[in-house]
Design an enzyme around this catalytic site. Sequence first.
Site, PDB file in Angstrom:
ATOM      1  CB  SER A 130      -0.973  -0.044   1.188  1.00 27.44           C
ATOM      2  OG  SER A 130      -1.989   0.910   1.045  1.00 27.44           O
ATOM      3  CG  HIS A 165      -5.204  -1.288  -1.835  1.00 29.26           C
ATOM      4  ND1 HIS A 165      -4.883  -2.414  -1.113  1.00 29.26           N
ATOM      5  CD2 HIS A 165      -4.643  -0.234  -1.170  1.00 29.26           C
ATOM      6  CE1 HIS A 165      -4.154  -2.056  -0.050  1.00 29.26           C
ATOM      7  NE2 HIS A 165      -3.998  -0.757  -0.069  1.00 29.26           N
TER       8      HIS A 165
END
Length: 248
Positions: A130, A165
């Site tokens: 992330s 993501h």
Amino acid sequence: MAPTPPQRLALLGGGFSTDDDGLLDDWVLAQARVPHPKVCFVPTASGDAPAYVDQFRAAFRSRPACVPSVLPLFRRELDDDALRSFLLAQDVVYVGGGNTANLLAVWRAHGLDRLLREAHDLGTLLCGISAGANCWAEGSHTDSFGPLTYLPDGLGLLPGSVCPHYDSEPGRQPSYRAAVAAGRLPAGWAVEDGAGVLFENGVLGEAVTRAPGAGVYRVEPDGSGGVSEQGMPCRSLGPPRSPERPER
């Protein structure tokens, strides 16, 4: 003269904080330059969240093939010389998720950006999930400011941009594609949850997945106001997750 070590980065769509199987973390350890690597977790993007640190320690303490440690910056204990010595002694620097913009600001305030460049040049494997994937590129797709947007800022150790993501958060795919199409972000790499990708000297070396269906994509402007998206071949690390990701 000693040969120049390869400069290596790994972008992770999972790991100890999201997955129970440990496949992506085992893959990262297998990429280290030594069989028994020193692995330093940097939780800056989460504000050094204690629960996150505990997760890392629990996951990596049980692995006999590594020596884990944590580098906190919000309660920093090392002076500049000790910080440099500690960081350059690591074989893997593993950066956690959280707020990409805050992470970059804190790193620069402590000079960690310069030390990470030095470690990178010396062959330390840099990786993360992330925000910990976003930070290495020239720019990234982020929710650091609330809504999903583009962040034309990063360490620039990986040419182009990164979007994490890509499959799991609503709006990620169209927002990233729009930013690349408009030139707000350079062409780059979109990583779905469950996938990982290794770069050596800025060039893709291997893409992997802990389950069929999770992928890594190259996203580039197509010259006509849109983008082209090319899936990278991925080596499977393990069994499929359940339920499977729906078709796009």
